[in-house]
Design a protein around this motif. Structure first.
Motif: not given
Length: 123
Positions: A11-17, A75-76, A103-105, A110-111
Protein backbone atom coordinates in the motif's frame (compact mmCIF):
# COMPACT_ATOMS: atom_id res chain seq x y z
CA UNK A 1 6.15 -13.70 6.01
CA UNK A 2 3.84 -11.46 7.93
CA UNK A 3 0.88 -10.72 5.67
CA UNK A 4 0.10 -7.40 7.37
CA UNK A 5 3.66 -6.16 6.77
CA UNK A 6 3.56 -7.25 3.13
CA UNK A 7 0.26 -5.45 2.71
CA UNK A 8 1.61 -2.31 4.41
CA UNK A 9 4.64 -2.24 2.11
CA UNK A 10 2.43 -2.76 -0.95
CA UNK A 11 0.00 0.00 0.00
CA UNK A 12 2.83 2.41 0.84
CA UNK A 13 4.55 1.62 -2.46
CA UNK A 14 1.38 2.19 -4.45
CA UNK A 15 0.72 5.45 -2.59
CA UNK A 16 4.26 6.58 -3.45
CA UNK A 17 3.70 5.57 -7.07
CA UNK A 18 0.48 7.59 -7.23
CA UNK A 19 2.12 10.59 -5.56
CA UNK A 20 5.10 10.61 -7.90
CA UNK A 21 2.88 9.85 -10.87
CA UNK A 22 0.82 12.92 -10.01
CA UNK A 23 4.01 14.98 -9.78
CA UNK A 24 5.02 13.73 -13.23
CA UNK A 25 1.57 14.60 -14.55
CA UNK A 26 2.14 18.14 -13.24
CA UNK A 27 5.52 18.17 -15.00
CA UNK A 28 7.50 18.25 -11.73
CA UNK A 29 10.70 16.46 -10.75
CA UNK A 30 11.05 14.61 -7.48
CA UNK A 31 11.24 16.96 -4.53
CA UNK A 32 12.35 16.64 -0.92
CA UNK A 33 8.91 15.43 0.17
CA UNK A 34 9.08 12.61 -2.35
CA UNK A 35 12.40 11.52 -0.88
CA UNK A 36 10.84 11.45 2.58
CA UNK A 37 8.13 9.19 1.15
CA UNK A 38 10.79 6.99 -0.43
CA UNK A 39 12.55 6.79 2.94
CA UNK A 40 9.35 5.67 4.67
CA UNK A 41 8.76 2.95 2.07
CA UNK A 42 12.41 1.88 2.28
CA UNK A 43 12.25 1.59 6.08
CA UNK A 44 9.18 -0.66 5.75
CA UNK A 45 10.99 -2.82 3.21
CA UNK A 46 14.08 -3.06 5.42
CA UNK A 47 11.89 -4.18 8.32
CA UNK A 48 10.46 -6.82 6.02
CA UNK A 49 13.98 -7.87 5.00
CA UNK A 50 14.99 -8.33 8.65
CA UNK A 51 11.78 -10.23 9.46
CA UNK A 52 12.33 -12.50 6.47
CA UNK A 53 15.92 -13.25 7.44
CA UNK A 54 14.96 -13.87 11.07
CA UNK A 55 12.22 -16.27 10.01
CA UNK A 56 14.63 -18.11 7.73
CA UNK A 57 17.21 -18.28 10.51
CA UNK A 58 14.52 -19.62 12.82
CA UNK A 59 14.08 -22.64 10.58
CA UNK A 60 10.99 -21.64 8.62
CA UNK A 61 11.10 -22.40 4.91
CA UNK A 62 9.28 -20.59 2.10
CA UNK A 63 7.22 -22.82 -0.18
CA UNK A 64 8.92 -21.41 -3.28
CA UNK A 65 12.49 -22.02 -2.14
CA UNK A 66 14.91 -20.12 0.04
CA UNK A 67 17.19 -18.84 -2.73
CA UNK A 68 14.43 -17.25 -4.75
CA UNK A 69 12.86 -15.82 -1.60
CA UNK A 70 16.12 -14.14 -0.54
CA UNK A 71 16.62 -12.82 -4.09
CA UNK A 72 13.16 -11.25 -4.04
CA UNK A 73 13.78 -9.78 -0.58
CA UNK A 74 16.99 -8.13 -1.77
CA UNK A 75 15.35 -6.93 -4.98
CA UNK A 76 12.46 -5.45 -3.03
CA UNK A 77 14.87 -3.66 -0.71
CA UNK A 78 16.73 -2.17 -3.68
CA UNK A 79 13.79 -1.14 -5.90
CA UNK A 80 12.84 2.23 -4.42
CA UNK A 81 16.36 3.40 -3.43
CA UNK A 82 17.61 2.62 -6.95
CA UNK A 83 14.71 4.56 -8.46
CA UNK A 84 15.44 7.44 -6.09
CA UNK A 85 19.07 7.61 -7.16
CA UNK A 86 18.05 7.53 -10.81
CA UNK A 87 15.56 10.33 -10.20
CA UNK A 88 18.40 12.49 -8.90
CA UNK A 89 20.19 12.14 -12.21
CA UNK A 90 17.04 13.09 -14.13
CA UNK A 91 15.76 16.35 -12.65
CA UNK A 92 12.70 16.54 -14.90
CA UNK A 93 9.28 14.97 -14.76
CA UNK A 94 10.92 11.72 -15.87
CA UNK A 95 12.63 11.47 -12.49
CA UNK A 96 9.18 11.34 -10.92
CA UNK A 97 8.10 8.74 -13.48
CA UNK A 98 11.16 6.65 -12.55
CA UNK A 99 10.23 6.66 -8.86
CA UNK A 100 6.60 5.86 -9.68
CA UNK A 101 7.73 2.91 -11.80
CA UNK A 102 10.12 1.69 -9.09
CA UNK A 103 7.32 1.82 -6.54
CA UNK A 104 5.01 -0.19 -8.82
CA UNK A 105 7.81 -2.73 -9.27
CA UNK A 106 8.07 -2.96 -5.48
CA UNK A 107 4.33 -3.63 -5.17
CA UNK A 108 4.62 -6.45 -7.72
CA UNK A 109 7.64 -7.88 -5.90
CA UNK A 110 5.57 -7.88 -2.70
CA UNK A 111 2.89 -9.99 -4.36
CA UNK A 112 5.54 -12.45 -5.50
CA UNK A 113 7.13 -12.55 -2.03
CA UNK A 114 3.73 -13.37 -0.58
CA UNK A 115 3.28 -16.17 -3.11
CA UNK A 116 6.80 -17.56 -2.66
CA UNK A 117 6.42 -17.68 1.12
CA UNK A 118 3.26 -19.70 0.81
CA UNK A 119 0.39 -17.30 0.47
CA UNK A 120 0.47 -15.87 3.97
CA UNK A 121 1.15 -18.80 6.23
CA UNK A 122 2.49 -17.57 9.51
CA UNK A 123 0.36 -14.43 9.55
Amino acid sequence: MITALTLAVSVAALALAAWCGFAAHRDQPTKDWHFIGMAVVTVLVLVQLVVGIVRLAGGEEPDGGTGIFVAYLIGAAAAVPAAGVLSLTERTRWGSVTVAAGAVVLAVLEVRLHDIWGGGTGA
